[in-house]
Design an enzyme around this catalytic site. Structure first.
Site, PDB file in Angstrom:
ATOM      1  N   LYS A 153       6.315  46.302 -32.797  1.00 29.96           N
ATOM      2  CA  LYS A 153       6.612  44.890 -32.535  1.00 29.96           C
ATOM      3  C   LYS A 153       5.475  44.305 -31.725  1.00 29.96           C
ATOM      4  CE  LYS A 153      10.863  45.006 -34.283  1.00 29.96           C
ATOM      5  NZ  LYS A 153      11.632  44.110 -35.131  1.00 29.96           N
ATOM      6  N   LYS A 179       7.544  52.767 -39.112  1.00 28.82           N
ATOM      7  CA  LYS A 179       8.134  51.965 -40.189  1.00 28.82           C
ATOM      8  C   LYS A 179       7.534  50.565 -40.136  1.00 28.82           C
ATOM      9  CE  LYS A 179      12.625  49.792 -41.110  1.00 28.82           C
ATOM     10  NZ  LYS A 179      12.011  48.490 -40.924  1.00 28.82           N
ATOM     11  N   ASP A 181       7.818  46.580 -40.771  1.00 24.49           N
ATOM     12  CA  ASP A 181       8.979  45.692 -40.755  1.00 24.49           C
ATOM     13  C   ASP A 181       9.116  45.014 -42.114  1.00 24.49           C
ATOM     14  OD1 ASP A 181      11.283  44.875 -39.519  1.00 24.49           O
ATOM     15  OD2 ASP A 181      10.274  44.285 -37.684  1.00 24.49           O
ATOM     16  N   GLU A 182      10.279  44.369 -42.301  1.00 24.51           N
ATOM     17  CA  GLU A 182      10.583  43.856 -43.637  1.00 24.51           C
ATOM     18  C   GLU A 182       9.612  42.779 -44.101  1.00 24.51           C
ATOM     19  OE1 GLU A 182      12.395  43.324 -40.954  1.00 24.51           O
ATOM     20  OE2 GLU A 182      12.555  41.149 -40.752  1.00 24.51           O
ATOM     21  N   HIS A 271      15.302  48.697 -47.080  1.00 25.84           N
ATOM     22  CA  HIS A 271      15.622  47.677 -46.084  1.00 25.84           C
ATOM     23  C   HIS A 271      16.493  46.644 -46.770  1.00 25.84           C
ATOM     24  CE1 HIS A 271      15.313  44.765 -42.895  1.00 25.84           C
ATOM     25  NE2 HIS A 271      14.667  45.642 -42.143  1.00 25.84           N
ATOM     26  N   LYS A 312      22.155  43.956 -32.404  1.00 21.30           N
ATOM     27  CA  LYS A 312      21.974  42.505 -32.442  1.00 21.30           C
ATOM     28  C   LYS A 312      22.484  41.830 -33.710  1.00 21.30           C
ATOM     29  CE  LYS A 312      17.320  42.481 -34.507  1.00 21.30           C
ATOM     30  NZ  LYS A 312      15.884  42.333 -34.319  1.00 21.30           N
TER      31      LYS A 312
HETATM   32  C1  3PG Z   1      14.642  46.338 -38.501  1.00 23.22           C
HETATM   33  O1  3PG Z   1      13.744  46.495 -39.326  1.00 23.22           O
HETATM   34  O2  3PG Z   1      15.764  46.806 -38.662  1.00 23.22           O
HETATM   35  C2  3PG Z   1      14.375  45.514 -37.270  1.00 23.22           C
HETATM   36  O3  3PG Z   1      13.040  45.200 -37.232  1.00 23.22           O
HETATM   37  C3  3PG Z   1      14.851  46.166 -36.005  1.00 23.22           C
HETATM   38  O4  3PG Z   1      14.181  45.703 -34.884  1.00 23.22           O
HETATM   39  P1  3PG Z   1      14.771  45.835 -33.388  1.00 23.22           P
HETATM   40  O5  3PG Z   1      15.043  47.278 -33.141  1.00 23.22           O
HETATM   41  O6  3PG Z   1      13.706  45.277 -32.475  1.00 23.22           O
HETATM   42  O7  3PG Z   1      16.014  45.013 -33.345  1.00 23.22           O
END
Ligand code: 3PG
Length: 417
Positions: A153, A179, A181-182, A271, A312
């Site tokens: 991130k 990984k 991200d999407e 994903h 979240k």
């Molecule tokens: C995912 O790909 O599931 C999210 O990017 C998770 O990110 P987070 O752990 O910061 O909520």
């Protein structure tokens, strides 16, 4: 053939029928029974006008065969589809029936596909997963503990160099899988080929340093030919996994990727970005349970299924979906569920209490937001998972792992929003 011909509450589905459970609220002036008949009709071979076909096509007609119970979101309706209605191994064709026109027809105010029972004749026409949860030992050194993954991130915007540096720290701290991200694919600030080449070079160094197998869930999401090309690129650079945004790229693209990854021995990490457009409203759309079923048939090895109310994101019955992913499906491999979205070390014990240890645990912010940085964040998450697997409390393990103590002090047991 009229609507009424598609309703028969005395019908007992045969072993070869695909049995779908819907929940619906009929349109104004339409009874539940009439709406149920219209669902069976429109999703198989009927329409609004009475038809008198020259040959007998009733063998391809669906039947609404059970009505009820009712709850605040509508009335359940069971529809049995003869397997001859479907093309072998084609998710798009099946979905154009069972989740097609009926989702928008005026005869229903709302309709949700809740669940499917797949007969062997249909399930076996799909490949299913290549590895399933066996990735834990076949491709990784996770053994009985949950494999750990992390997304660098900020999710987009890091340069390739920054991305790789974050990856190195995370692998060093104890995560198994980097990984993407999407929404990170092939942008100018972090181009796909450079990222893959540099990440796997770093992965090789970190395997040497840590003595553990490390790997990378590379997001190959693109148009279909490009996804195949990217999968081949990952294979050429020594990867064992590709990641696909299965909803946004579409089922046929996923099926093509699955065919090619069979030859390349690559596992598929699914994903589910955009799933909530289908499943968030409880009275309408397609349930996450069904989306997970389609993904297993298509052959993904992992799929994000939520965090059991923690974290979240809104979740729908994570434990029940995960149980289905592990249940027998006419001999197909299981799928390893992925828990992700707002996870951090302080809620790992609650998460694993709810879901068991046969899941992948993925954290972005819960690693990179650690006050002492990514490596400490990865160390804290790994210590939390190892403590759980050893039957030790997080607080007790934190006495010997300062990074875990810091994470627990920082985030406690909060569920971020
Ligand atoms: C995912 O790909 O599931 C999210 O990017 C998770 O990110 P987070 O752990 O910061 O909520």
């Amino acid at each position: 053939m009229e609507y009424a011909d598609f309703l028969d509450e005395s019908y007992e589905p045969s072993d070869d029928d695909l049995v779908c459970t819907f929940r619906l609220v009929p349109g104004e002036g339409i009874s539940v029974a009439d709406a149920a008949a219209r669902v069976a009709s429109e999703s198989s071979n009927g329409t609004w006008a009475a038809l008198s076909p020259e040959s007998d096509v009733r063998q391809y007609s669906a039947l609404a065969c059970d009505i009820g119970p009712e709850d605040e979101h509508g009335t359940q309706v069971t529809v049995a589809y003869p397997s001859g209605l479907f093309e072998d191994g084609s998710l798009p064709q099946i979905l154009s029936c069972i989740a097609g026109n009926i989702m928008g027809m005026k005869a229903v105010e709302t309709i949700r596909l809740l669940d499917c029972e797949w007969p062997a004749v249909i399930a076996r026409s799909f490949p299913g997963p290549q590895y399933g949860s066996d990735v834990r030992t076949e491709l990784l050194d996770a053994g009985d503990r949950p494999p750990l993954a992390t997304v660098p991130k900020p999710k987009v915007g890091l340069s390739t160099e920054e991305h790789v540096s974050v990856a190195e720290s995370a692998w060093r701290g104890g995560v198994d899988l980097l990984k993407d991200d999407e929404n990170l694919t092939d942008q100018t600030f972090n181009p796909f080929e450079q990222r893959v080449a540099d990440s796997f070079a770093a992965r090789d160094r970190l395997e040497e340093e840590t003595g553990e197998r490390k790997d990378y869930l590379v997001n190959i999401t693109a148009e279909t030919d490009e996804m195949v090309r990217r999968a081949e690129f990952v294979d050429d650079h020594g990867g064992s996994f590709v990641m696909v945004d299965i909803i946004t790229c579409g089922w046929s693209g996923l099926q093509t990727v699955r065919r090619r990854t069979e030859d390349l021995d690559l596992a598929i990490h699914a994903h589910r970005a955009m799933h909530a457009a289908f499943d968030r409203l409880p009275q309408h759309g397609v349930s996450m349970r069904c989306l997970a079923q389609f993904a297993r048939l298509a052959g993904v090895d992992h799929i994000h299924t939520g965090t059991a109310g923690l974290g979240k994101l809104e979740n729908e019955d994570t434990a029940g979906i995960n149980e289905w992913l592990r249940s027998d499906l006419h001999g197909h491999s299981d799928v390893l569920p992925v828990a992700s979205g707002g996870l951090h070390p302080g809620i790992v014990d609650q998460l694993l209490d709810a879901l068991g240890t046969n899941v992948m645990v993925q954290a972005g912010g819960g690693i990179h937001g650690h006050p002492d940085g990514t490596e400490a964040g990865a160390r804290a998450l790994r210590a939390a998972v190892d403590a759980y697997a050893d039957g030790e409390s997080l607080d007790s393990r934190a006495e010997s792992v300062p990074a875990l103590r810091t994470a627990l002090d920082e985030w406690g047991t909060q569920n971020p929003r």
